[in-house]
Design a protein around this motif. Structure first.
Motif, PDB file in Angstrom:
ATOM      1  N   HIS A 131      29.808  27.582 -93.047  1.00 27.94           N
ATOM      2  CA  HIS A 131      31.328  27.390 -93.140  1.00 27.94           C
ATOM      3  C   HIS A 131      31.925  25.907 -92.804  1.00 27.94           C
ATOM      4  O   HIS A 131      32.749  25.508 -93.326  1.00 27.94           O
ATOM      5  CB  HIS A 131      31.963  28.483 -92.417  1.00 27.94           C
ATOM      6  N   HIS A 135      34.425  22.955 -94.429  1.00 27.35           N
ATOM      7  CA  HIS A 135      35.301  22.377 -94.035  1.00 27.35           C
ATOM      8  C   HIS A 135      34.983  20.822 -94.122  1.00 27.35           C
ATOM      9  O   HIS A 135      35.841  19.867 -94.645  1.00 27.35           O
ATOM     10  CB  HIS A 135      35.653  22.532 -92.833  1.00 27.35           C
ATOM     11  N   SER A 165      39.362  23.497 -85.979  1.00 28.83           N
ATOM     12  CA  SER A 165      39.775  24.836 -86.738  1.00 28.83           C
ATOM     13  C   SER A 165      40.038  25.922 -85.602  1.00 28.83           C
ATOM     14  O   SER A 165      40.225  25.525 -84.318  1.00 28.83           O
ATOM     15  CB  SER A 165      38.731  25.457 -87.672  1.00 28.83           C
ATOM     16  N   GLY A 166      40.145  27.024 -86.106  1.00 33.66           N
ATOM     17  CA  GLY A 166      40.347  28.209 -84.948  1.00 33.66           C
ATOM     18  C   GLY A 166      39.315  28.351 -83.951  1.00 33.66           C
ATOM     19  O   GLY A 166      39.524  28.590 -82.689  1.00 33.66           O
ATOM     20  N   GLY A 167      37.993  28.190 -84.281  1.00 37.02           N
ATOM     21  CA  GLY A 167      36.578  28.408 -83.512  1.00 37.02           C
ATOM     22  C   GLY A 167      36.037  27.012 -83.232  1.00 37.02           C
ATOM     23  O   GLY A 167      35.081  27.069 -82.526  1.00 37.02           O
ATOM     24  N   GLY A 192      42.528  24.846 -82.078  1.00 36.93           N
ATOM     25  CA  GLY A 192      43.231  25.849 -82.907  1.00 36.93           C
ATOM     26  C   GLY A 192      43.540  27.069 -82.002  1.00 36.93           C
ATOM     27  O   GLY A 192      44.819  27.660 -82.100  1.00 36.93           O
ATOM     28  N   ASP A 196      47.109  28.792 -81.086  1.00 37.03           N
ATOM     29  CA  ASP A 196      47.300  30.275 -81.037  1.00 37.03           C
ATOM     30  C   ASP A 196      47.911  30.904 -79.825  1.00 37.03           C
ATOM     31  O   ASP A 196      48.486  31.831 -79.795  1.00 37.03           O
ATOM     32  CB  ASP A 196      45.970  30.842 -81.699  1.00 37.03           C
ATOM     33  N   GLY A 209      49.524  27.902 -84.953  1.00 36.09           N
ATOM     34  CA  GLY A 209      49.432  26.715 -85.314  1.00 36.09           C
ATOM     35  C   GLY A 209      50.660  26.296 -86.277  1.00 36.09           C
ATOM     36  O   GLY A 209      51.421  25.391 -85.707  1.00 36.09           O
ATOM     37  N   ASP A 213      53.786  24.005 -84.739  1.00 38.14           N
ATOM     38  CA  ASP A 213      54.043  22.765 -85.433  1.00 38.14           C
ATOM     39  C   ASP A 213      55.521  22.548 -85.782  1.00 38.14           C
ATOM     40  O   ASP A 213      56.065  21.331 -85.675  1.00 38.14           O
ATOM     41  CB  ASP A 213      53.003  22.683 -86.439  1.00 38.14           C
ATOM     42  N   GLY A 304      41.395  24.009 -90.177  1.00 36.19           N
ATOM     43  CA  GLY A 304      43.005  24.625 -90.446  1.00 36.19           C
ATOM     44  C   GLY A 304      43.944  23.619 -89.300  1.00 36.19           C
ATOM     45  O   GLY A 304      45.199  23.544 -89.820  1.00 36.19           O
ATOM     46  N   ASN A 308      48.303  20.006 -89.219  1.00 39.11           N
ATOM     47  CA  ASN A 308      49.317  19.654 -88.330  1.00 39.11           C
ATOM     48  C   ASN A 308      49.800  18.208 -88.695  1.00 39.11           C
ATOM     49  O   ASN A 308      49.187  17.417 -88.471  1.00 39.11           O
ATOM     50  CB  ASN A 308      48.784  19.734 -86.704  1.00 39.11           C
ATOM     51  N   THR A 335      42.977  25.161 -94.313  1.00 42.15           N
ATOM     52  CA  THR A 335      42.587  26.583 -93.677  1.00 42.15           C
ATOM     53  C   THR A 335      41.479  27.136 -94.657  1.00 42.15           C
ATOM     54  O   THR A 335      41.331  26.578 -95.693  1.00 42.15           O
ATOM     55  CB  THR A 335      43.848  27.448 -93.590  1.00 42.15           C
ATOM     56  N   ASP A 336      40.868  28.068 -94.241  1.00 43.95           N
ATOM     57  CA  ASP A 336      39.871  28.708 -94.994  1.00 43.95           C
ATOM     58  C   ASP A 336      40.041  28.766 -96.317  1.00 43.95           C
ATOM     59  O   ASP A 336      41.234  29.621 -96.636  1.00 43.95           O
ATOM     60  CB  ASP A 336      39.212  30.001 -94.206  1.00 43.95           C
TER      61      ASP A 336
HETATM   62  O1  KG4 Z   1      39.796  26.732 -90.348  1.00 41.04           O
HETATM   63  P1  KG4 Z   1      40.743  27.788 -90.170  1.00 41.04           P
HETATM   64  O2  KG4 Z   1      41.526  28.406 -91.367  1.00 41.04           O
HETATM   65  O3  KG4 Z   1      39.813  28.980 -89.377  1.00 41.04           O
HETATM   66  C1  KG4 Z   1      38.608  28.836 -88.760  1.00 41.04           C
HETATM   67  O4  KG4 Z   1      37.671  28.324 -89.282  1.00 41.04           O
HETATM   68  O5  KG4 Z   1      38.860  28.988 -87.586  1.00 41.04           O
HETATM   69  O6  KG4 Z   1      41.607  27.447 -88.981  1.00 41.04           O
HETATM   70  C2  KG4 Z   1      42.470  28.222 -88.376  1.00 41.04           C
HETATM   71  C3  KG4 Z   1      43.533  27.671 -87.266  1.00 41.04           C
HETATM   72  C4  KG4 Z   1      44.340  28.671 -86.583  1.00 41.04           C
HETATM   73  O7  KG4 Z   1      43.808  28.515 -85.055  1.00 41.04           O
HETATM   74  C5  KG4 Z   1      45.659  28.191 -86.646  1.00 41.04           C
HETATM   75  O8  KG4 Z   1      46.373  28.295 -85.747  1.00 41.04           O
HETATM   76  C6  KG4 Z   1      45.172  26.606 -87.198  1.00 41.04           C
HETATM   77  O9  KG4 Z   1      44.173  26.545 -87.686  1.00 41.04           O
HETATM   78  N1  KG4 Z   1      46.502  25.812 -87.815  1.00 41.04           N
HETATM   79  C7  KG4 Z   1      47.185  25.034 -87.328  1.00 41.04           C
HETATM   80  C8  KG4 Z   1      48.119  24.588 -88.376  1.00 41.04           C
HETATM   81  N2  KG4 Z   1      48.169  25.348 -89.411  1.00 41.04           N
HETATM   82  C9  KG4 Z   1      46.681  26.343 -89.064  1.00 41.04           C
HETATM   83  N3  KG4 Z   1      47.092  24.346 -86.026  1.00 41.04           N
HETATM   84  C10 KG4 Z   1      48.051  23.409 -85.976  1.00 41.04           C
HETATM   85  N4  KG4 Z   1      49.110  22.906 -86.832  1.00 41.04           N
HETATM   86  C11 KG4 Z   1      49.115  23.470 -87.970  1.00 41.04           C
HETATM   87  N5  KG4 Z   1      50.141  23.228 -88.852  1.00 41.04           N
END
Ligand code: KG4
Ligand code: ZN
Length: 370
Positions: A131, A135, A165-167, A192, A196, A209, A213, A304, A308, A335-336
């Motif tokens: 995954h 990205h 990302s989130g993780g 991320g 959150d 996020g 933002d 994700g 920002n 994002t995913d």
């Molecule tokens: O890559 P992703 O879709 O999922 C993972 O693989 O984790 O990332 C999701 C993360 C979440 O924590 C979300 O809050 C963050 O991306 N995110 C952002 C924004 N849009 C999504 N963080 C900061 N600013 C944003 N505009």
């Protein structure tokens, strides 16, 4: 599953009128069930995302068991609709790819088993996609670069990547498909996660996020003082848990009314600290021996958090200051999504990296173990 929850993504403009090798990519590692058909000439023929966000929102985060069940209910429809949207049937597809980790294992299993079943029944090559590599490589499918080239640019190897990302939160030197050198990474939370959690503390909702933002753009980044963990230390690693704890303490001690102005200023001050940490660590990364000798021309943000606005703007300036090109995927590929998995499928298939014996999906799978 209700069809009205399925979003057909904007495919962007066609890059090439020739249709090359077609890959069906499937993503199910978190809270999106997504599939896409992408070709080797960088065209996205169809892209469907079924987002489970509404199902998890009331819990303030992703509930793994609910996610796995939702993926089971959605996966067949999402794949069928993707084929229909491209005007293709399964016999037209050349390569099948799916996320095999890292991620929530229940969800990963659903997408991986679907892909394995299709590949076995149709005798087509199968790619087990990491995954994070999805990205990391998606800027080569489509990116906009801050050099006037516009959307549709393909980023060349090697490049310096901020993967947030989130993780995960990592700085990587991307030398080629499957060739990643870790330059720095978080020692605790991801960026991320910090967005959150701060959003949750402020009662703003999930995922945090995008909301933080938006609020940050309306606020004063100087009103609250957040720490910049590790920024006075050498190295390229991150730490975000201190920023999160500082937010908790400030909110607990606060005597002022928590009105819109307070929330906007709080978000702006928090986001400014995150941006400063990212830029400080990237400044160090650019000066490492590994990066200096690889001479990457492009500084890339993906994941994700790459959506920002402040992070994009600050990284663009950093790239400029270091005579590098800044590139970022279009918003819907940050994002995913299934398109990044289909593209990573194409890139891996090109180098002969297809499944030759049964693969067990992995909840943890660092990029450096490819
Ligand atoms: O890559 P992703 O879709 O999922 C993972 O693989 O984790 O990332 C999701 C993360 C979440 O924590 C979300 O809050 C963050 O991306 N995110 C952002 C924004 N849009 C999504 N963080 C900061 N600013 C944003 N505009
Ligand atoms: Zn992701």
């Amino acid at each position: 599953m209700k069809d009205d929850k399925i979003i057909q993504m904007d495919m962007g403009s066609a890059i090439s009128s020739d249709i090359g090798t077609l890959c069906l990519g499937i993503e199910s590692s978190c809270d999106e069930t997504s599939a896409a058909i992408v070709d080797s000439n960088r065209n996205i023929l169809a892209h469907i995302i079924y987002s489970q966000i509404p199902e998890h929102q009331k819990y303030g985060g992703v509930v793994p068991e609910l996610a796995a069940r939702a993926h089971i209910l959605a996966i067949d429809t999402v794949i069928k609709q993707t084929l229909n949207a491209a005007g293709k049937n399964i016999d037209d597809i050349d390569v099948i790819a799916a996320t095999a980790g890292p991620g929530l294992i229940g969800g990963v299993l659903v997408g991986w088993m679907a892909a394995t079943g299709i590949a076995q029944a149709t005798h087509k090559p199968l790619v087990a996609v990491n995954h994070l590599e999805g990205h990391a490589l998606v800027p080569r499918l489509s990116a906009s670069a801050a050099n006037g080239m516009g959307v549709g640019v393909s980023v060349e190897f090697p490049y310096l990547l901020m993967l947030a990302s989130g993780g995960h939160c990592q700085i990587l030197l991307v030398r080629g498909v499957g060739q990643y050198e870790m330059i720095g990474q978080t020692i605790d939370d991801s960026a991320g996660e910090a967005f959150d959690k701060v959003s949750k503390m402020l009662g703003l909702g999930y995922p945090g996020g995008p909301i933080v933002d938006k609020r940050a753009n309306l606020g004063n980044p100087k009103r609250f003082h957040f720490p910049r963990p590790l920024c006075d230390k050498p190295g390229c690693d991150f730490s975000f848990s201190g920023i999160k704890t500082a937010a908790r303490i400030m909110l607990d001690k606060n005597q002022e009314p928590v009105d819109d102005a307070f929330i906007n200023d709080f978000c702006a001050s928090f986001q400014a600290a995150v941006v400063d940490c990212i830029i400080n660590r990237l400044e160090h990364a650019i000066k490492t021996d590994a990066v200096k000798s690889a001479k990457p021309k492009t500084l890339v943000v993906a994941g994700g958090v790459a959506k920002n606005s402040a992070i994009r703007a600050a990284m663009e300036k950093l790239a400029d200051d270091n005579n590098m090109i800044f590139a970022a995927p279009p918003m819907n590929l940050c994002t995913d999504n299934g398109a990044m998995i289909a593209w990573a499928g194409i890139e891996n298939w090109r180098v002969g990296n297809i499944v030759r014996e049964p693969v067990a999906p992995r909840p943890r799978w660092p990029l450096t173990e490819l």
